[in-house]
Design a protein around this motif. Structure first.
Motif, mmCIF file in Angstrom:
data_model
loop_
_atom_site.group_PDB
_atom_site.id
_atom_site.type_symbol
_atom_site.label_atom_id
_atom_site.label_comp_id
_atom_site.label_asym_id
_atom_site.label_seq_id
_atom_site.Cartn_x
_atom_site.Cartn_y
_atom_site.Cartn_z
ATOM 1 N N GLU A 1 0.848 -1.191 0.000
ATOM 2 C CA GLU A 1 0.000 0.000 0.000
ATOM 3 C C GLU A 1 0.887 1.245 0.000
ATOM 4 O O GLU A 1 1.907 1.281 0.670
ATOM 5 N N ASP A 2 0.458 2.252 -0.725
ATOM 6 C CA ASP A 2 1.205 3.511 -0.766
ATOM 7 C C ASP A 2 2.688 3.274 -1.021
ATOM 8 O O ASP A 2 3.553 3.768 -0.295
ATOM 9 N N CYS A 3 2.970 2.495 -2.031
ATOM 10 C CA CYS A 3 4.341 2.102 -2.347
ATOM 11 C C CYS A 3 4.870 2.951 -3.505
ATOM 12 O O CYS A 3 4.824 2.527 -4.649
ATOM 13 N N PRO A 4 5.357 4.153 -3.215
ATOM 14 C CA PRO A 4 5.828 5.015 -4.293
ATOM 15 C C PRO A 4 7.207 4.648 -4.820
ATOM 16 O O PRO A 4 7.657 5.193 -5.802
ATOM 17 N N GLN A 5 7.886 3.746 -4.146
ATOM 18 C CA GLN A 5 9.234 3.387 -4.566
ATOM 19 C C GLN A 5 9.434 1.881 -4.440
ATOM 20 O O GLN A 5 8.792 1.226 -3.626
ATOM 21 N N PRO A 6 10.313 1.332 -5.255
ATOM 22 C CA PRO A 6 10.575 -0.111 -5.167
ATOM 23 C C PRO A 6 11.448 -0.445 -3.963
ATOM 24 O O PRO A 6 12.140 0.414 -3.414
ATOM 25 N N LEU A 7 11.416 -1.689 -3.578
ATOM 26 C CA LEU A 7 12.307 -2.216 -2.549
ATOM 27 C C LEU A 7 13.602 -2.608 -3.252
ATOM 28 O O LEU A 7 13.580 -3.381 -4.207
ATOM 29 N N GLU A 8 14.714 -2.059 -2.803
ATOM 30 C CA GLU A 8 16.007 -2.355 -3.422
ATOM 31 C C GLU A 8 16.746 -3.434 -2.650
ATOM 32 O O GLU A 8 16.647 -3.507 -1.426
ATOM 33 N N PHE A 9 17.505 -4.252 -3.394
ATOM 34 C CA PHE A 9 18.331 -5.291 -2.792
ATOM 35 C C PHE A 9 19.780 -4.982 -3.136
ATOM 36 O O PHE A 9 20.181 -5.021 -4.298
ATOM 37 N N TRP A 10 20.572 -4.673 -2.099
ATOM 38 C CA TRP A 10 21.981 -4.322 -2.234
ATOM 39 C C TRP A 10 22.855 -5.428 -1.664
ATOM 40 O O TRP A 10 22.438 -6.151 -0.761
ATOM 41 N N MET A 11 24.062 -5.519 -2.161
ATOM 42 C CA MET A 11 25.040 -6.469 -1.636
ATOM 43 C C MET A 11 26.406 -5.780 -1.632
ATOM 44 O O MET A 11 26.716 -4.990 -2.537
ATOM 45 N N SER A 12 27.209 -6.093 -0.625
ATOM 46 C CA SER A 12 28.560 -5.533 -0.619
ATOM 47 C C SER A 12 29.302 -6.059 -1.853
ATOM 48 O O SER A 12 29.121 -7.200 -2.270
ATOM 49 N N ARG A 13 30.104 -5.204 -2.458
ATOM 50 C CA ARG A 13 30.845 -5.570 -3.672
ATOM 51 C C ARG A 13 31.751 -6.775 -3.414
ATOM 52 O O ARG A 13 31.865 -7.676 -4.236
ATOM 53 N N GLU A 14 32.369 -6.794 -2.245
ATOM 54 C CA GLU A 14 33.251 -7.912 -1.900
ATOM 55 C C GLU A 14 32.461 -9.227 -1.846
ATOM 56 O O GLU A 14 32.912 -10.250 -2.351
ATOM 57 N N GLN A 15 31.279 -9.197 -1.234
ATOM 58 C CA GLN A 15 30.450 -10.396 -1.172
ATOM 59 C C GLN A 15 29.982 -10.796 -2.568
ATOM 60 O O GLN A 15 29.916 -11.975 -2.894
ATOM 61 N N PHE A 16 29.669 -9.820 -3.410
ATOM 62 C CA PHE A 16 29.223 -10.106 -4.773
ATOM 63 C C PHE A 16 30.304 -10.852 -5.555
ATOM 64 O O PHE A 16 29.998 -11.700 -6.389
ATOM 65 N N GLU A 17 31.560 -10.555 -5.285
ATOM 66 C CA GLU A 17 32.650 -11.272 -5.955
ATOM 67 C C GLU A 17 32.543 -12.771 -5.699
ATOM 68 O O GLU A 17 32.806 -13.580 -6.571
ATOM 69 N N TYR A 18 32.139 -13.150 -4.491
ATOM 70 C CA TYR A 18 31.980 -14.565 -4.147
ATOM 71 C C TYR A 18 30.693 -15.157 -4.728
ATOM 72 O O TYR A 18 30.656 -16.322 -5.096
ATOM 73 N N TRP A 19 29.628 -14.370 -4.756
ATOM 74 C CA TRP A 19 28.307 -14.879 -5.130
ATOM 75 C C TRP A 19 27.885 -14.505 -6.551
ATOM 76 O O TRP A 19 26.731 -14.696 -6.926
ATOM 77 N N SER A 20 28.783 -13.987 -7.353
ATOM 78 C CA SER A 20 28.401 -13.503 -8.689
ATOM 79 C C SER A 20 27.886 -14.607 -9.604
ATOM 80 O O SER A 20 27.212 -14.327 -10.581
#
Length: 138
Positions: A79-98
């Protein structure tokens, strides 16, 4: 048969596939939390214990920067959702999980005291599956 899930909008330059999804249970809890806290965001850091769980914060409460990667955006239908929910990850962690696709799910239990679902007696967790193709890194 795999349970229904919501795939995130693609955010990484040069990619045409989602890297993260939400289960129906995660969407249900997120809608409840959105009503209580307003717009939300996820940040996935690294480390052990609760540091390896996706942390849910009121949007903007966790400051992101060059050391973080925006993996996706969700329209969870809150309800009243004017913006999306963002999913962020640390760049270092992304290197492992890419090489993985991440699905945010919910299980009984208490997560970190910093994550907004903690008082609900539930916690978010990541279920990962290997991607079957090579993908560029940001």
């Amino acid at each position: 048969m795999e349970a229904p899930r919501l795939e995130a909008a693609v955010t990484l330059p040069g990619e045409d596939f989602s890297r993260v999804a939400l289960t129906a249970a995660a969407i249900e809890l997120l809608n409840k939390l959105w009503e209580q806290h307003g717009p939300l965001m996820f940040h996935q850091s690294g480390g052990c214990c609760d540091g390896s769980s996706p942390m849910c914060y009121p949007a903007g409460e966790f400051l992101t920067g060059d050391s973080d990667v925006l993996l996706g955006r969700f329209d969870i239908g809150a309800e009243d959702c004017p913006q999306p929910l963002e999913f962020w990850m640390s760049r270092e962690q992304f290197e492992y999980w890419s090489h993985t696709h991440l699905t945010v799910d919910v299980v009984p239990g208490r997560g970190s005291g910093f994550s907004v679902e903690s008082p609900e007696g539930k916690r978010f967790l990541i279920r990962s599956t290997l991607m079957e193709w090579n993908v560029p890194k940001p």
